[in-house]
Design a protein around this motif. Structure first.
Motif, short mmCIF file in Angstrom:
data_model
loop_
_atom_site.label_atom_id
_atom_site.label_comp_id
_atom_site.label_asym_id
_atom_site.label_seq_id
_atom_site.Cartn_x
_atom_site.Cartn_y
_atom_site.Cartn_z
N THR B 47 0.84 -1.18 0.00
CA THR B 47 0.00 0.00 0.00
C THR B 47 0.88 1.24 0.00
O THR B 47 2.07 1.15 0.28
CB THR B 47 -0.93 0.02 1.22
OG1 THR B 47 -1.86 1.11 1.11
CG2 THR B 47 -0.15 0.18 2.53
N TYR B 48 0.29 2.40 -0.36
CA TYR B 48 1.05 3.62 -0.23
C TYR B 48 0.17 4.82 0.08
O TYR B 48 -1.04 4.80 -0.17
CB TYR B 48 1.95 3.87 -1.43
CG TYR B 48 1.39 4.70 -2.57
CD1 TYR B 48 0.69 4.10 -3.60
CD2 TYR B 48 1.65 6.07 -2.64
CE1 TYR B 48 0.22 4.86 -4.67
CE2 TYR B 48 1.18 6.83 -3.71
CZ TYR B 48 0.48 6.21 -4.73
OH TYR B 48 0.02 6.95 -5.79
N PHE B 49 0.81 5.83 0.66
CA PHE B 49 0.16 7.05 1.11
C PHE B 49 0.78 8.26 0.43
O PHE B 49 1.99 8.33 0.25
CB PHE B 49 0.31 7.24 2.63
CG PHE B 49 -0.39 6.20 3.45
CD1 PHE B 49 0.21 4.97 3.69
CD2 PHE B 49 -1.65 6.44 3.97
CE1 PHE B 49 -0.42 4.01 4.45
CE2 PHE B 49 -2.29 5.48 4.74
CZ PHE B 49 -1.68 4.27 4.96
N GLN B 50 -0.07 9.21 0.12
CA GLN B 50 0.36 10.56 -0.24
C GLN B 50 -0.12 11.42 0.92
O GLN B 50 -1.33 11.58 1.12
CB GLN B 50 -0.29 11.02 -1.55
CG GLN B 50 -0.16 12.49 -1.82
CD GLN B 50 0.97 12.81 -2.77
OE1 GLN B 50 1.53 11.93 -3.41
NE2 GLN B 50 1.31 14.07 -2.87
N ASN B 51 0.82 11.93 1.69
CA ASN B 51 0.48 12.58 2.96
C ASN B 51 -0.36 11.60 3.79
O ASN B 51 0.06 10.48 4.00
CB ASN B 51 -0.22 13.90 2.70
CG ASN B 51 0.68 14.86 1.94
OD1 ASN B 51 1.85 15.02 2.29
ND2 ASN B 51 0.16 15.48 0.88
N GLU B 52 -1.56 12.00 4.23
CA GLU B 52 -2.34 11.09 5.07
C GLU B 52 -3.31 10.23 4.27
O GLU B 52 -3.95 9.33 4.83
CB GLU B 52 -3.11 11.88 6.14
CG GLU B 52 -4.17 12.82 5.60
CD GLU B 52 -3.59 14.18 5.23
OE1 GLU B 52 -2.36 14.33 5.19
OE2 GLU B 52 -4.42 15.09 4.96
N ALA B 53 -3.41 10.46 2.98
CA ALA B 53 -4.36 9.72 2.15
C ALA B 53 -3.76 8.41 1.64
O ALA B 53 -2.68 8.41 1.04
CB ALA B 53 -4.79 10.60 0.98
N GLN B 54 -4.49 7.33 1.87
CA GLN B 54 -4.07 6.03 1.35
C GLN B 54 -4.58 5.91 -0.08
O GLN B 54 -5.78 5.81 -0.32
CB GLN B 54 -4.64 4.91 2.23
CG GLN B 54 -4.09 3.53 1.89
CD GLN B 54 -4.54 2.47 2.87
OE1 GLN B 54 -5.50 2.65 3.61
NE2 GLN B 54 -3.85 1.35 2.91
N LEU B 55 -3.67 5.90 -1.04
CA LEU B 55 -4.04 6.01 -2.44
C LEU B 55 -4.20 4.67 -3.16
O LEU B 55 -4.91 4.59 -4.16
CB LEU B 55 -3.05 6.89 -3.20
CG LEU B 55 -2.98 8.35 -2.76
CD1 LEU B 55 -2.10 9.16 -3.71
CD2 LEU B 55 -4.37 8.96 -2.67
N GLU B 56 -3.50 3.66 -2.70
CA GLU B 56 -3.60 2.38 -3.39
C GLU B 56 -3.33 1.26 -2.41
O GLU B 56 -2.48 1.38 -1.53
CB GLU B 56 -2.61 2.30 -4.56
CG GLU B 56 -2.75 1.04 -5.40
CD GLU B 56 -1.82 1.00 -6.60
OE1 GLU B 56 -1.18 2.02 -6.90
OE2 GLU B 56 -1.74 -0.08 -7.24
N LYS B 57 -4.08 0.18 -2.56
CA LYS B 57 -3.88 -1.02 -1.76
C LYS B 57 -3.78 -2.22 -2.69
O LYS B 57 -4.59 -2.37 -3.61
CB LYS B 57 -5.03 -1.24 -0.78
CG LYS B 57 -5.12 -0.19 0.30
CD LYS B 57 -6.01 -0.63 1.44
CE LYS B 57 -7.45 -0.81 1.02
NZ LYS B 57 -8.31 -1.13 2.17
N SER B 58 -2.82 -3.07 -2.44
CA SER B 58 -2.66 -4.28 -3.23
C SER B 58 -3.69 -5.33 -2.83
O SER B 58 -4.20 -5.33 -1.70
CB SER B 58 -1.26 -4.84 -3.01
OG SER B 58 -1.15 -6.17 -3.45
#
Lengths: 113, 114
Positions: B47-58
């Motif tokens: 998974t990854y975050f841009q600031n506090e937003a989780q943008l993508e989950k595997s």
């Protein structure tokens, strides 16, 4: 989905010699990044070299250089004057702007003294 | 620049227990990534975050996994009801998120589920 293939599970090189690690990838994108990371045994993964797909010139970092062939989707790493400290697992990775990296399975490099 | 740090470095737990890992990115890096690496394999994106937003989950991130990044600084990865198949190295990476796409990795947290 993008894929990265490293066809050499293990390579050996004599100290002070040159070795080339192979990597191929599959993508339909035209803008992307390619990376080689080094992971010594039980140690942190560190960046060796990176290449932007829009650049035709191959990246170099001291003893490390790449041969980037965009049309062939090939990205090999050449290590010159190999040193004992180069022994590690090397990963080829593909990335797009701000997104996840897709890694190959890795190549173990052994350096013989 | 103190690098990406992760805590703990090692965790042994029993099957069915919950575990939580922490990652502190490089200061001012607004993107933070989690990967999982099993022995002899390359890291796989979780998974990854841009600031506090989780943008993508595997799809690898089952319902037992949850990640947060409150206030856009450090991140936590929690695994509930651990299974033996969760045993792996969990890597965190961060990047500036501009045109500098290089991700810098932390030392990882090695999880062993007994």
């Amino acid at each position: 989905a993008q894929t990265v293939t490293q066809s050499q599970p293990e390579m050996s090189v004599q100290e002070a010699e040159t070795v080339t690690l192979s990597c191929t990838y599959d993508t339909s994108e035209s803008d992307y990044y390619l990376f080689w990371y080094k992971q010594p045994p039980s140690r942190q993964m560190i960046l060796v070299i990176r290449q932007e797909a829009y650049k035709q010139q191959n990246a170099t970092e001291n003893r490390f250089s790449v041969n980037f062939q965009k049309a062939a989707k090939s990205f090999s790493l050449k290590i010159s004057d190999s040193q004992l400290g180069d022994a590690a697992m090397y990963f080829c990775a593909y990335g797009e702007y701000g997104n996840k990296l897709v890694f190959g399975a890795g190549t173990i490099l052994r350096v013989k003294s | 620049d103190t690098g990406v740090s992760q805590d703990p470095r090692h965790k042994i737990t029993k099957r069915g227990q919950n575990v939580t890992f922490r990652c502190d990115p490089i200061s001012e890096h607004n993107r933070l990534y989690w990967y999982r690496q099993t022995l002899g394999q390359g890291p796989e994106f979780l998974t990854y975050f841009q600031n506090e937003a989780q943008l993508e989950k595997s799809r690898l991130l089952s319902d037992r996994f949850s990640a947060e990044r409150p206030k856009g600084s450090f991140s936590t990865l929690e695994i509930q009801r651990t299974e033996q198949g969760d045993s792996a190295m969990y890597l965190c990476a961060s990047s500036r998120g501009l045109d500098q796409e290089t991700q810098y990795f932390g030392p990882g947290t090695r999880l062993l589920v007994l």
